[in-house]
Design an enzyme around this catalytic site. Structure first.
Site, mmCIF file in Angstrom:
data_model
loop_
_atom_site.group_PDB
_atom_site.id
_atom_site.type_symbol
_atom_site.label_atom_id
_atom_site.label_comp_id
_atom_site.label_asym_id
_atom_site.label_seq_id
_atom_site.Cartn_x
_atom_site.Cartn_y
_atom_site.Cartn_z
ATOM 1 N N VAL A 72 0.860 -1.210 0.194
ATOM 2 C CA VAL A 72 0.114 -0.109 -0.033
ATOM 3 C C VAL A 72 0.817 1.236 0.107
ATOM 4 C CG1 VAL A 72 -1.493 1.386 1.542
ATOM 5 C CG2 VAL A 72 -2.018 -1.061 1.208
ATOM 6 N N CYS A 73 0.467 2.205 -0.876
ATOM 7 C CA CYS A 73 1.016 3.622 -0.838
ATOM 8 C C CYS A 73 0.005 4.666 -1.251
ATOM 9 C CB CYS A 73 2.219 3.768 -1.890
ATOM 10 S SG CYS A 73 1.362 3.783 -3.491
ATOM 11 N N ALA A 74 0.495 5.855 -1.167
ATOM 12 C CA ALA A 74 -0.591 6.697 -1.089
ATOM 13 C C ALA A 74 -1.693 6.788 -2.469
ATOM 14 C CB ALA A 74 0.262 8.354 -1.452
#
Length: 375
Positions: A72-74
């Site tokens: 998960v990232c932005a």
């Protein structure tokens, strides 16, 4: 090995079903600590993606092989890069499609109950933000309460069940998310209702929502009674629907109560908050099912993913409803406040129609967890 894609809908189902999931969050530490994907059986490892630019060898032993893994990232890009490197190293992983931006915007409709004359009420769970909105449906017509800016989710759902939206309500002037109420009303021709005490600075036309308003949805006469319930804002208004459900807005939650300070009026409004919770609500039937406009923690979700509880149960178990000493109540509510929502002043101005940020600006303004409660 191929890199898989996991959608926000799929992650939401894992939250609802209490499934196991390992989340490798590659945002910076502050962002992760402030706001992350929550699930009862989720495990986490946080390392900023820029520490992995030269390879993932140092974290291989941190990533389990016996659980599903999602990176998960932005906004997605960094998680794809990390997921591909892990895949090249022989691990089976997915990345979250759209990143935390998509997680913040995803809405999952959940049926919360039937009405007395063949109607239904649906709760839209904005799982990543803690926002809850509602659609009351009867005989092909629908009313929306506290809609978010993701308007297509409501319009598409209404179309899928053959319902026309005729009324749109906001229980109060929201400060933690941008309302989709006006936009939906404009697109559907529905009447848009707003409490007039919260609308003194708005720049648009609306129908004043006041104590005693009684709006009928459908031929089966599903009555929506407006109940003036100030405290979170000066105009906060609750709804009693079909003498069965209490839509409490941001006044009362399952495990907490509303905060009175988002218009800078905590000392002035704390008395209104207590009056609503300890007197106005006490006059209502304890059998009413409370449906709030937010949830604060994942533990508030029921088995089917809904957020709902009988009013009598909340009177017995919600700490905020059991502070006998009025001065102690005032102290807790004014001194025990969480950080204020991100860009809440700009969100209020947007909901007044004073500013019109573009979509990217709206997304940035809403980033972060629900902060409407005192617990």
């Amino acid at each position: 090995m191929a890199v898989n894609v996991m959608t926000s809908k799929e992650v939401t189902k894992k939250v609802f079903n209490k499934e196991e999931l390992f989340i490798l969050d590659v945002r910076n530490e502050n962002d992760f600590n402030d706001w992350k994907i929550e699930g009862e059986n989720f495990d986490y490892f946080n390392i900023p993606y820029f520490e992995l630019l030269d390879g993932v060898e140092e974290i291989i032993d941190k990533v389990p092989t016996h659980k599903e893994v999602v990176v998960v990232c932005a906004k997605e890009g960094s998680s794809v890069m990390v997921a591909e490197m892990l895949s090249d190293a022989g691990l089976n992983v997915s990345y979250l499609q759209g990143g935390m931006k998509a997680w913040s915007e995803y809405l999952e409709p959940v049926k919360v109950g039937d009405l007395n004359n063949e109607g239904e009420i649906y709760q839209f769970v904005r799982i990543g933000k803690g926002c809850l909105s509602y659609m009351v449906v009867s005989n092909g017509t629908a009313a929306l309460i506290d809609a978010t800016r993701m308007t297509d989710s409501y319009l598409n759902f209404a179309e899928s069940i053959g319902a026309k939206i005729t009324h749109v309500f906001d229980t109060h002037l929201h400060a933690d998310h941008i309302s989709g109420g006006r936009t939906i009303a404009e697109r559907t021709g529905a009447t848009y209702w707003l409490p007039p005490k919260d609308a003194t600075e708005v720049t648009f036309n609306y129908q004043p929502l006041e104590d005693g308003n009684d709006v009928t949805i459908g031929n089966s006469i599903i009555n929506i009674h407006a109940l003036y319930s100030p405290g979170h804002t000066i105009g906060s208004t609750s709804f009693v629907i079909d003498e069965k459900f209490l839509l409490s807005g941001d006044i009362l939650f399952i495990d907490s109560i509303g905060r009175p300070d988002l218009a800078g009026m905590a000392e002035d409004w704390v008395g209104d908050l207590r009056e609503t919770l300890y007197n106005r609500y006490r006059e209502l039937s304890e059998e009413l099912i409370v449906l709030p406009a937010h949830f604060m923690i994942i533990d508030e979700l029921n088995e089917n993913g809904s957020v709902a509880e009988k009013l009598g149960t909340l009177f017995a178990k919600n700490h905020g409803l059991n502070i006998d000493d009025e001065y102690e109540f005032r102290r807790i509510v004014t001194e025990n406040l969480p950080p204020q929502p991100n860009a809440y002043q700009e969100i209020r101005q947007t909901n007044m129609g004073k500013i019109n940020p573009d979509l990217d600006q709206q997304r940035e303004m809403e980033i972060g967890p629900n902060r409407c409660a005192v617990r």
